[in-house]
Write an enzyme that holds these catalytic residues in place. Structure first.
Site, PDB file in Angstrom:
ATOM      1  N   LYS A  16     -44.705  60.821  37.041  1.00 37.87           N
ATOM      2  CA  LYS A  16     -45.978  60.694  37.756  1.00 37.87           C
ATOM      3  C   LYS A  16     -46.186  61.804  38.773  1.00 37.87           C
ATOM      4  O   LYS A  16     -47.293  62.278  38.964  1.00 37.87           O
ATOM      5  CB  LYS A  16     -46.024  59.349  38.503  1.00 37.87           C
ATOM      6  CG  LYS A  16     -46.038  58.151  37.596  1.00 37.87           C
ATOM      7  CD  LYS A  16     -46.031  56.857  38.386  1.00 37.87           C
ATOM      8  CE  LYS A  16     -44.738  56.534  39.085  1.00 37.87           C
ATOM      9  NZ  LYS A  16     -43.581  56.280  38.238  1.00 37.87           N
ATOM     10  N   GLY A  40     -38.605  58.123  43.337  1.00 35.18           N
ATOM     11  CA  GLY A  40     -38.171  59.519  43.386  1.00 35.18           C
ATOM     12  C   GLY A  40     -39.104  60.321  42.526  1.00 35.18           C
ATOM     13  O   GLY A  40     -39.190  60.101  41.326  1.00 35.18           O
TER      14      GLY A  40
HETATM   15  P1  IMP Z   1     -35.401  47.950  44.098  1.00 37.29           P
HETATM   16  O1  IMP Z   1     -36.805  48.438  44.015  1.00 37.29           O
HETATM   17  O2  IMP Z   1     -34.462  48.929  44.765  1.00 37.29           O
HETATM   18  O3  IMP Z   1     -35.304  46.572  44.673  1.00 37.29           O
HETATM   19  O4  IMP Z   1     -34.835  47.804  42.585  1.00 37.29           O
HETATM   20  C1  IMP Z   1     -35.355  46.846  41.679  1.00 37.29           C
HETATM   21  C2  IMP Z   1     -35.395  47.411  40.271  1.00 37.29           C
HETATM   22  O5  IMP Z   1     -36.399  48.433  40.206  1.00 37.29           O
HETATM   23  C3  IMP Z   1     -34.099  48.090  39.809  1.00 37.29           C
HETATM   24  O6  IMP Z   1     -33.950  47.884  38.424  1.00 37.29           O
HETATM   25  C4  IMP Z   1     -34.343  49.553  40.097  1.00 37.29           C
HETATM   26  O7  IMP Z   1     -33.558  50.385  39.295  1.00 37.29           O
HETATM   27  C5  IMP Z   1     -35.817  49.650  39.729  1.00 37.29           C
HETATM   28  N1  IMP Z   1     -36.504  50.753  40.423  1.00 37.29           N
HETATM   29  C6  IMP Z   1     -36.910  50.787  41.697  1.00 37.29           C
HETATM   30  N2  IMP Z   1     -37.535  51.951  41.957  1.00 37.29           N
HETATM   31  C7  IMP Z   1     -37.550  52.656  40.820  1.00 37.29           C
HETATM   32  C8  IMP Z   1     -38.102  53.928  40.443  1.00 37.29           C
HETATM   33  O8  IMP Z   1     -38.721  54.645  41.236  1.00 37.29           O
HETATM   34  N3  IMP Z   1     -37.915  54.293  39.152  1.00 37.29           N
HETATM   35  C9  IMP Z   1     -37.278  53.501  38.244  1.00 37.29           C
HETATM   36  N4  IMP Z   1     -36.758  52.319  38.544  1.00 37.29           N
HETATM   37  C10 IMP Z   1     -36.901  51.885  39.828  1.00 37.29           C
END
Ligand code: IMP
Length: 433
Positions: A16, A40
């Site tokens: 994105k 990221g």
């Molecule tokens: P959290 O957002 O850190 O609570 O993670 C929850 C889930 O979302 C996990 O499976 C993370 O790997 C996924 N996740 C969170 N942010 C991203 C991102 O920017 N890209 C891909 N996966 C994400």
């Protein structure tokens, strides 16, 4: 209708950032509306690679005002580090360019400690979070005990609130999870310093955005994560704690649906996912390595935030159909077409088979999704290098056929396709949308 929304159509990491960068050139304001530094975004400009976690990718365009919106959760230490990194490279992050909504919620070391403790306690059923404190910060928000960024302008109130917050969470950390408590005085001192630096960036986003709307200025809502990570419409419970979907943009920025123009869904031409949870099209072995890359290149399939290798699989049109529906996508942007060059055949998942039935709808329950088997249609591949193509006609016939197949199956036009990591490696399919 000047608010365009750009969102991830899969499980995040669709690429994105570089399309925000592309679209931002014509925008007055670019606003992040959900999530935090779990995101990221990598943007490559010439030989420079920018990895952004919180600051909208629009910051790279001089004339654009960037807003970290009210629906986000912000770790001030991370934000300040990111600002310093950009400033070092000559990109202005002054308060007139970078604004932080007073409604955004703050992530503290207590949230991060809780995220780690909860994941450890989940054991085998861990979500695989980014351990950035995202879930606990949104939990506090929903429980109405969160710390809003507006507090950064009130040193006394902030100190008091941080003290009470750390002491309350220390009870959970020590008594439930058996981990060390945090020192509230040290956390309060750190936040006092963050407040001094960030207070000039605070803004009432309603004033900023609605004055811009009244003047007809174009605004881009920049999504983080992806549709399948949405708290309600994703693969619950293996989701993030916010709303990366188009509706999340409206809530996260305080804008009504009447103002929305384009809703652009970004999707990779294959699928990736980090963290746990069902993934019907997941591949292992050589093909997975082929799609993932070795990790040597910044664009290989390794997390920008965590460095974790991403799980990969063929393109899943059930997932994309879901994204088209729940976001009312007006168009799709496809990324990483170059990665598929050299494959003889390319399977594409067009439906799932579940308990003897075929469906093109994403099942809402994880137990159901884990019983789904992909139904593939196999398309012919292409051998040619596509990295120099800039127009549809410059792509090999089978690559065009692949794009058309996606567009026709989803009944959604494709506007751009990326064919390499550089800023200009984009094929414009339609620019009339
Ligand atoms: P959290 O957002 O850190 O609570 O993670 C929850 C889930 O979302 C996990 O499976 C993370 O790997 C996924 N996740 C969170 N942010 C991203 C991102 O920017 N890209 C891909 N996966 C994400």
């Amino acid at each position: 209708m000047p608010v365009d929304i750009l969102i991830g159509a899969q499980w995040g990491d669709e690429g994105k950032g570089r399309f925000t960068d592309l679209l931002a050139a014509d925008m007055a304001i670019v606003g992040r509306y959900s999530g935090g530094d779990n995101a990221g975004h990598t943007v490559t400009i010439g030989t420079e690679i920018f990895k952004l976690h919180l600051i909208p990718s629009g910051i790279i365009h001089e004339g654009v005002v960037c807003l970290i919106g009210g629906g986000t959760v912000v770790n001030p230490a991370v934000l300040l580090r990111e600002m310093a990194g950009l400033a070092e490279r000559g990109i202005s992050v002054s308060p007139d360019r970078l604004k932080l909504s007073r409604k955004a919620h703050l992530i503290t070391p207590a949230h991060i400690a809780l995220d780690k403790a909860k994941e450890a306690a989940r054991g085998e059923s861990a979500i695989g979070t980014t351990l950035r404190g995202i879930g606990p910060a949104y939990t506090d928000k929903a429980a109405r005990v969160g710390l809003r960024a507006g507090l950064l302008a009130d040193p006394e109130g902030l100190a008091e609130a941080i003290f009470a917050h750390v002491e309350a969470h220390n009870q959970t950390l020590t008594q439930i999870y058996g981990v060390d408590p945090l020192d509230p005085t040290a956390v309060a001192a750190d936040f006092a310093s963050y407040a001094q630096q960030l207070a000039p960036h605070l803004v009432d986003e309603a004033v900023l955005l609605h004055e811009a709307l009244a003047q007809g200025q174009p605004i881009l809502a920049e999504g983080a994560q992806g549709t399948l990570l949405d708290l309600d419409h994703g693969t619950y419970p293996f989701v993030t704690s916010s709303h990366p979907t188009a509706a999340g943009a409206l809530v996260g920025l305080g804008i009504g649906p009447r103002h929305v123009g384009r809703v652009i869904g970004v999707a990779k031409v294959f699928t990736s996912r980090v963290g746990s949870g069902p993934f019907p099209c997941e591949l292992t072995g050589e093909t997975a390595v082929r799609l993932r890359g070795t990790g040597e290149n910044p664009w290989d399939e390794y997390g920008t935030t965590t460095g974790r290798p991403r799980r990969v699989g063929w393109l899943d049109l059930v997932v994309l159909h879901h994204a088209v529906r729940v976001n009312s996508l007006t168009e799709l942007v496809l990324t990483k077409l170059d990665v598929l060059s050299g494959l003889e055949e390319i399977p594409v998942c067009v439906a799932y088979e579940m308990d003897g039935q075929t469906t093109t709808y994403l099942p809402p329950d994880q137990a159901q999704l884990s019983r789904c088997r992909p139904v593939y249609e196999t398309l012919p591949g292409w051998a040619e290098d596509v990295t120099q193509a800039r127009a549809l006609a410059e792509l090999p016939a089978n690559a065009r056929r692949y794009i058309e197949f996606i567009s026709e199956t989803l009944q959604t036009p494709v506007s751009y396709v990326s064919v390499g990591p550089a800023r200009n490696q984009v094929v414009t399919v339609r620019n009339d949308l």
